[in-house]
Enzyme design. Structure first.
Site, short mmCIF file in Angstrom:
data_model
loop_
_atom_site.label_atom_id
_atom_site.label_comp_id
_atom_site.label_asym_id
_atom_site.label_seq_id
_atom_site.Cartn_x
_atom_site.Cartn_y
_atom_site.Cartn_z
CD1 TRP A 55 -18.94 -69.82 107.80
CD2 TRP A 55 -20.28 -69.92 106.27
NE1 TRP A 55 -18.36 -68.75 106.56
CE2 TRP A 55 -18.81 -69.20 105.59
CE3 TRP A 55 -21.52 -70.52 105.47
CZ2 TRP A 55 -19.48 -68.76 103.77
CZ3 TRP A 55 -21.43 -70.25 104.35
CH2 TRP A 55 -21.00 -69.62 103.62
CG ASP A 95 -21.44 -86.79 98.66
OD1 ASP A 95 -21.11 -85.56 98.85
OD2 ASP A 95 -20.62 -87.55 98.37
CG ASP A 120 -17.50 -71.54 102.71
OD1 ASP A 120 -16.75 -71.09 101.80
OD2 ASP A 120 -15.92 -71.29 103.95
CE LYS A 160 -15.69 -71.66 99.10
NZ LYS A 160 -14.65 -70.84 100.16
N1 SAM Z 1 -17.34 -72.81 106.20
C1 SAM Z 1 -16.48 -73.75 106.91
C2 SAM Z 1 -16.05 -72.83 107.61
O1 SAM Z 1 -16.34 -71.97 108.67
O2 SAM Z 1 -15.35 -74.06 108.78
C3 SAM Z 1 -15.47 -73.96 106.26
C4 SAM Z 1 -15.42 -74.77 104.33
S1 SAM Z 1 -14.34 -75.58 104.22
C5 SAM Z 1 -13.73 -74.58 103.55
C6 SAM Z 1 -14.82 -76.67 102.75
C7 SAM Z 1 -15.11 -78.35 103.53
O3 SAM Z 1 -15.97 -78.89 101.81
C8 SAM Z 1 -14.17 -79.08 103.61
O4 SAM Z 1 -14.58 -79.29 104.60
C9 SAM Z 1 -15.15 -80.38 102.36
O5 SAM Z 1 -14.74 -80.80 103.29
C10 SAM Z 1 -16.36 -79.81 102.13
N2 SAM Z 1 -16.84 -80.63 101.09
C11 SAM Z 1 -16.15 -81.15 99.97
N3 SAM Z 1 -17.27 -81.92 98.92
C12 SAM Z 1 -18.21 -81.76 99.65
C13 SAM Z 1 -19.37 -82.80 100.05
N4 SAM Z 1 -19.38 -83.77 98.79
N5 SAM Z 1 -19.52 -83.30 100.88
C14 SAM Z 1 -19.99 -82.90 101.97
N6 SAM Z 1 -19.05 -81.67 102.22
C15 SAM Z 1 -17.77 -80.93 101.45
#
Ligand code: SAM
Length: 309
Positions: A55, A95, A120, A160
């Protein structure tokens, strides 16, 4: 499974590699933009939960274009995981549930609010649907909270969402802050998945609202069961299938050769993960050590250090 059979199974996975995107999710944002014109007049964007970065790639290519707008455009990408660098994208390894992350984003924009926030985010799915839906909802609310700290009035938030049975409660929360809320399903998001995206337009928080990081679902001032509301008080969020209907169907299997006369060529992933959590397992399997309990741990644990941007 051979490399080419994975390519055959998922058309967007394969197209992503051919077009140089780090993940197939790039097409979801591109298709949302086609429908909602998300990037017009946008200079400051926050990409929440951004790794591995497809993204951010879309944002960088669309907003910075041929570099002439490069200076004005600021893109901040946030994720728990480190991400390989991208042109014009500042990374924060953090985070999204923490107020310190919101403060760091604001510092990067030198006090200016963002025009657009995208998220996302997805937690690691457990396979227990209720649990997964609950955790996804919590992540969406965390993204909403951080958005209330950084988004300008009139700005857009895209995130999402899992369309589970309690989704109307989330819609109601979003409608408190945005006058336009639409649930959109890009063509590249599998029909078999409950994943969709909320496109929330015209950020207009309630008068006197002070951004905070508490969870609105647990906040007693929101102690209303929105599903009980009736008539005009019940929030109905429109649902939109977006993306050109002639686009590839993400649930369908396509032959490797898509066009007559154009032979299939395998393309390696654009940007393999830099420190994947499965790195150690791969090493053990390659060296036939998986079954050995005393196998030495050879891979450094993923670091939480700030990445160099
Ligand atoms: N949009 C990204 C792309 O196009 O490459 C893909 C995102 S991937 C589906 C979901 C991401 O959410 C993961 O990399 C994960 O580390 C992140 N994530 C989950 N919980 C999170 C949090 N509390 N803070 C930051 N990132 C988080």
């Amino acid at each position: 499974m051979g490399r080419s059979s994975k390519d055959k199974r998922d058309i967007y996975y394969r197209l992503a590699k051919e077009e140089g995107w780090r993940a197939r999710s790039a097409f979801k944002l591109l298709q949302l933009d086609q429908e909602f014109n998300l990037f017009t007049g946008v200079n400051r964007v926050v990409d929440l939960c951004a790794a591995p970065g497809s993204w951010s790639q879309v944002l960088s290519r669309k907003l910075r274009g041929q570099e002439e707008k490069g200076e004005e455009v600021k893109i901040v990408a946030v994720d728990l995981q480190a991400m390989a660098p991208l042109p014009g994208v500042t990374q924060i390894q953090g985070d999204i549930t923490k107020v310190s992350t919101a403060e760091e984003i604001i510092r990067h924009f030198e006090g200016q609010p963002a025009d657009l926030v995208v998220c996302d985010g997805a937690p690691d799915v457990t396979g227990l649907h209720d649990v997964d839906e609950y955790i996804q909802a919590q992540l969406l609310l965390a993204a909403l909270n951080i958005t209330t700290h950084v988004l300008k009035p009139g700005g857009t938030f895209v995130a999402k969402i899992f369309r589970g049975k309690d989704v109307t409660l989330l819609y109601s929360q979003l409608k408190v802050f945005f006058s336009g809320v639409t649930c959109a399903k890009p063509r590249s998001s599998r029909n078999s998945s409950i994943e969709a995206f909320v496109v929330c337009q015209n950020y207009s928080p309630p008068e006197g609202y002070i951004p905070n990081m508490s969870n609105p679902l647990l906040d007693h001032s929101y102690d209303v069961d929105f599903n009980q509301l009736e008539g005009p008080n019940r929030v109905i969020v429109p649902f939109l299938a977006c993306g050109d209907l002639s686009a590839f169907d993400s649930d369908k299997t396509y032959p490797l050769q898509l066009e007559a006369g154009k032979e299939y060529q395998y393309t390696p992933p654009t940007q393999p993960p830099i420190r994947p959590p499965y790195q150690e397992a791969c090493h053990l399997r390659r060296n036939n050590l998986l079954s050995r309990e005393d196998a030495p741990s050879v891979c450094p644990k993923p670091s939480r250090d700030k990445p160099k941007t």
